[in-house]
Enzyme design. Structure first.
Site, PDB file in Angstrom:
ATOM      1  N   ASP A 269      -9.338   3.713  -6.178  1.00 14.38           N
ATOM      2  CA  ASP A 269      -8.416   4.345  -4.846  1.00 14.38           C
ATOM      3  C   ASP A 269      -9.218   4.074  -3.686  1.00 14.38           C
ATOM      4  OD1 ASP A 269      -6.725   7.609  -4.850  1.00 14.38           O
ATOM      5  OD2 ASP A 269      -6.686   5.988  -3.337  1.00 14.38           O
TER       6      ASP A 269
HETATM    7  C1  GLC Z   1      -5.046   7.442  -1.074  1.00 21.31           C
HETATM    8  C2  GLC Z   1      -4.395   7.961  -2.399  1.00 21.31           C
HETATM    9  C3  GLC Z   1      -3.618   7.011  -3.230  1.00 21.31           C
HETATM   10  C4  GLC Z   1      -3.018   6.120  -2.363  1.00 21.31           C
HETATM   11  C5  GLC Z   1      -4.065   5.079  -1.551  1.00 21.31           C
HETATM   12  C6  GLC Z   1      -3.466   4.385  -0.751  1.00 21.31           C
HETATM   13  O1  GLC Z   1      -6.268   8.063  -0.806  1.00 21.31           O
HETATM   14  O2  GLC Z   1      -5.359   8.852  -3.096  1.00 21.31           O
HETATM   15  O3  GLC Z   1      -2.644   7.781  -3.944  1.00 21.31           O
HETATM   16  O4  GLC Z   1      -2.243   5.088  -3.062  1.00 21.31           O
HETATM   17  O5  GLC Z   1      -5.180   6.066  -0.904  1.00 21.31           O
HETATM   18  O6  GLC Z   1      -2.912   4.763   0.202  1.00 21.31           O
END
Ligand code: GLC
Length: 736
Positions: free
Chosen positions: A266
């Site tokens: 993430d």
């Molecule tokens: C965010 C979220 C994730 C998302 C990623 C890209 O912090 O936790 O669900 O897909 O970053 O935006």
């Protein structure tokens, strides 16, 4: 590739990937493992240099298709090996055309519609150059304080599994090579929804047995459905953050499930490993994540900075790098990017096209849950009404109704409830709108007297209450989940005006409505219904469609009951309605005792305000004649369970018939009810249909105390009905 056998294709793919990796130097391999954020960036010289040096495997957050094509062109035509980029973007519930938030889509219990919604979202996103999205979000959510319950499919593993698989199919289509197909990403692996106290990013402690029997189920379903990628959770799971958790990423995902796609962290979650206190520095974080099985790092740059050094120091085997790069290249090959890396927007449907809007409207209709309808106040009749008062901060909020995680949603496409109601009733009916509050959090009640006075002149009061979109979603959690601000006071004020109160609530989570439910005569819970939310709400208010939504998550009476969910364990002292002691009924100087007491709260009992699976209809569905085709079933056999469902109402309507079981004895304790099937049927007034479920003994499997999948002989109870509190009951025995 020309039409070849699957084996031939795999062989060709493997050969292609192996030959490409053989040509790559270590820096180019590591480049493939890096996703960089290019939001708001132009194609700078610095970015060009990184692309042509082969330092980037994927970009995120660029949806200007011309710029995306330019960036792709540099990667493909100006780098040594010309490896195309993955173009990532969160397409959580729509792109330009916005669908209901996923918790709302879950309330439709409609797999086909969820798949169709993902399909139109993929087509619109692909038009902007996106070829990879970070959805479905499959975190089981039992805590409505957690802002990301909005993005989830709710509290049940079976429902989330079905809908998650459908969303994967919608995004990825028949083939990833098809124009308009985009790679899906099952996230956040795993257990993110169990964040302590419902605070996002907080610690999660989940025993392995609960992890396997509940939280991992939807991810397994998504992997089985062919999800191309998996994203790790931010969470610290039992002391090892998911982004460094080899048990999750290697044992479960690779060894047990045979997942062949790739794992992406993430946002910055590799860098967070140091913050968690798992590592002392970024090099340690890169090592932990790579060894655990994170193939691509999102946003943070520890891989770029340290992986080469770790390999040169002998701390990290280059074979780990090669495996990660192979998985990433395989997806790029599967997407056809080596042959067609560029997007031709005109080859894809226009944004906000009729089909997209129709899917958005139908999904919104079926996502709305009717929770109350006293004296069948609803549906309204435009023919008999003279005037309607529309009141509240969310009646005419085209952006807010779209919900959370909408980077690309076009609020200009939105039809608000106010607009739709005015159009639906026509000029003969007076529609007076009173905002009454600046926002849902407004505590100023100065306008309430005048609004109540004016609204009292109308035949009916339609209140649009709830939360703005920013009050749920990532990092937006609430400890108090009542209607925010002075909304409850507004309800009471308007009730005192003496006219029927219909409330439509737009929110990203279940709310505690106990303090207003008695003043409200009819209640539609619309979640955040998306672009066509206004039309859908109007369709239901005026009876063009009957409400058919069913709750995918329990609604607590009080936030102090959380976590509260239907598929709970029995405990050794289960509560019952006839043995509740209420806090107000306890005498002074009461003798201290626990005898006869059970698992309930003195001030709120133990039941939710509205249970999982609940939802009212304009029809009247009656269940009868539940039966199993045999009383005993042997391992490996299928049990046929059926019930008659009759529409004893006066209008055609959809009902989601639900099948629950209970395994009375297990080598670990089993839930008091488990959803094992659901069927959506549409019945005309007076029509009766026999609904049948085929339950194979495999469907009775669970993970036992040795964490192995097991099916045990024993007694089972069965229910079929319109909610998790279905009363029509029978049973069967599973025999060896
Ligand atoms: C965010 C979220 C994730 C998302 C990623 C890209 O912090 O936790 O669900 O897909 O970053 O935006």
């Amino acid at each position: 590739m020309e039409n070849t056998s699957a084996l031939q294709l795999v062989r060709e793919t493997d050969d292609f990937v192996a030959s490409l990796i053989a040509q790559m130097d270590l820096a180019e391999k590591i480049g493939q493992m890096c996703q960089i954020d290019v939001a708001g960036e132009a194609l700078s010289e610095e970015l060009k240099a990184r692309l042509s040096a082969g330092e980037v495997g994927s970009i995120i957050n660029q949806v200007d298709v011309e710029l995306v094509n330019e960036i792709q062109r540099v990667a493909v035509e100006e780098s040594r090996l010309g490896i195309p980029l993955l173009i990532g973007r969160d397409v959580i519930h729509g792109f330009k055309t916005v669908l209901p938030i996923p918790i709302g889509q879950a309330a439709s219990w409609n797999r086909d519609l969820v798949e169709a919604g993902a399909r139109i979202s993929a087509l619109e996103a692909a038009r902007a150059g996106v070829n990879w999205t970070f959805a479905p979000m499959l975190d089981i959510a039992r805590d409505p304080r957690w802002g990301r319950v909005a993005e989830s499919f709710g509290e049940d593993p079976f429902l989330a599994s079905m809908l998650g698989a459908a969303m994967v199919s919608g995004f990825q289509g028949q083939s990833l090579r098809d124009n308009g197909s985009i790679a899906a990403c099952a996230k956040h692996f795993a257990g993110y929804g169990a964040a302590e106290s419902g605070r996002d990013y907080a610690t999660t402690n989940i025993p392995e047995n609960e992890l396997r029997n509940v939280y991992l189920q939807p991810f397994h379903a998504a992997v089985t459905a062919g999800a191309a990628t998996v994203m790790t959770s931010f969470g610290d799971l039992n002391g090892i953050p998911c982004t460094a958790n080899g048990f999750l990423l290697r044992q479960i995902l690779r060894e047990e499930w045979g997942f062949s796609g790739f794992v992406v962290s993430d946002w910055d979650s590799v860098f967070h490993l140091k913050v968690h206190g798992l590592t002392a520095d970024d090099a340690g974080s890169a090592l932990e994540a790579a060894q655990a099985g994170v193939d691509m790092e999102m946003a943070s740059t520890t891989y770029k900075q340290y992986l080469a050094q770790l390999v040169e120091q002998g701390k990290l085997s280059e074979s780990v790098i090669d495996q990660a790069v192979a998985r990433i290249l395989r997806l790029k090959l599967a997407l056809g990017l080596f042959e067609n890396p560029y997007t031709e927007p005109e080859a894809l449907p226009a944004y906000g096209n009729r089909q997209a809007l129709d899917v958005a409207r139908q999904t919104a209709r079926e996502s709305i849950v009717m929770l109350k309808n006293a004296e069948t106040l609803l549906p309204l009749s435009a023919n008999t009404l003279r005037s309607i008062a529309v009141v509240g901060p969310l009646a005419d909020a085209p952006y807010e109704q779209l919900g959370t995680w909408i980077f690309d949603g076009d609020s200009a496409l939105s039809v608000t409830p106010l607009e739709a109601i005015r159009r639906r009733v026509g000029p003969e009916v007076e529609v007076n709108f009173f905002q009454a509050m600046a926002t849902s959090r407004d505590r100023n009640t100065d306008a309430f007297e005048a609004v109540a006075e004016a609204a009292g002149q109308s035949d009916v009061v339609l209140m649009f209450l709830g939360e703005e979109s920013i009050l749920s979603g990532e990092a937006h959690c609430r400890a108090d989940i009542n209607l925010p601000g002075a909304q409850a006071e507004l309800v009471r004020k308007l009730k005192a005006a003496g006219k029927p109160i219909i409330a439509v609530i737009l929110a990203g989570r279940p709310l505690t409505l106990t303090n207003v439910i008695d003043e409200i005569d009819a209640l539609l819970f619309a979640w955040h219904p998306g672009t066509m939310g206004g039309e859908a709400i109007s369709d239901l208010l005026f009876g063009d469609f009957s409400p058919s939504g069913k709750l995918p998550v329990s609604f607590p009476r009080h936030v102090g009951q959380v976590p509260i969910y239907y598929n709970h364990k029995n405990s050794g002292k289960p509560p019952s309605d006839d043995a509740i002691v209420h806090i107000d009924d306890i005498d002074a100087n009461a003798t201290q005792t626990s005898l006869g007491m059970t698992a309930f709260h003195l001030d709120e009992g133990f039941r939710p305000l509205f249970p999982f699976g609940f939802g009212l209809s304009y029809a009247d569905f009656v269940y009868a004649n539940l039966s199993c085709d045999k009383q005993q079933v042997r391992l490996g056999e299928t049990l046929r369970i059926s019930a008659e469902v009759s529409n004893q109402g006066s209008c055609k309507a959809i009902e989601t018939v639900q099948l629950y079981i209970r395994d009375l004895v297990g080598n670990v304790t089993r839930p008091v009810r488990e959803l094992k099937g659901f069927r959506r049927i549409e019945l005309e007034p007076g029509q009766t249909e026999t609904v049948t479920f085929d339950l194979h003994t495999d469907d009775l499997a669970f993970f036992g105390r040795d964490q192995q999948r097991v099916i045990e002989a024993g007694e089972f109870r069965v229910w079929i009905g319109g909610s998790s509190e279905a009363e029509l009951e029978t049973g069967f025995s599973l025999i060896d």
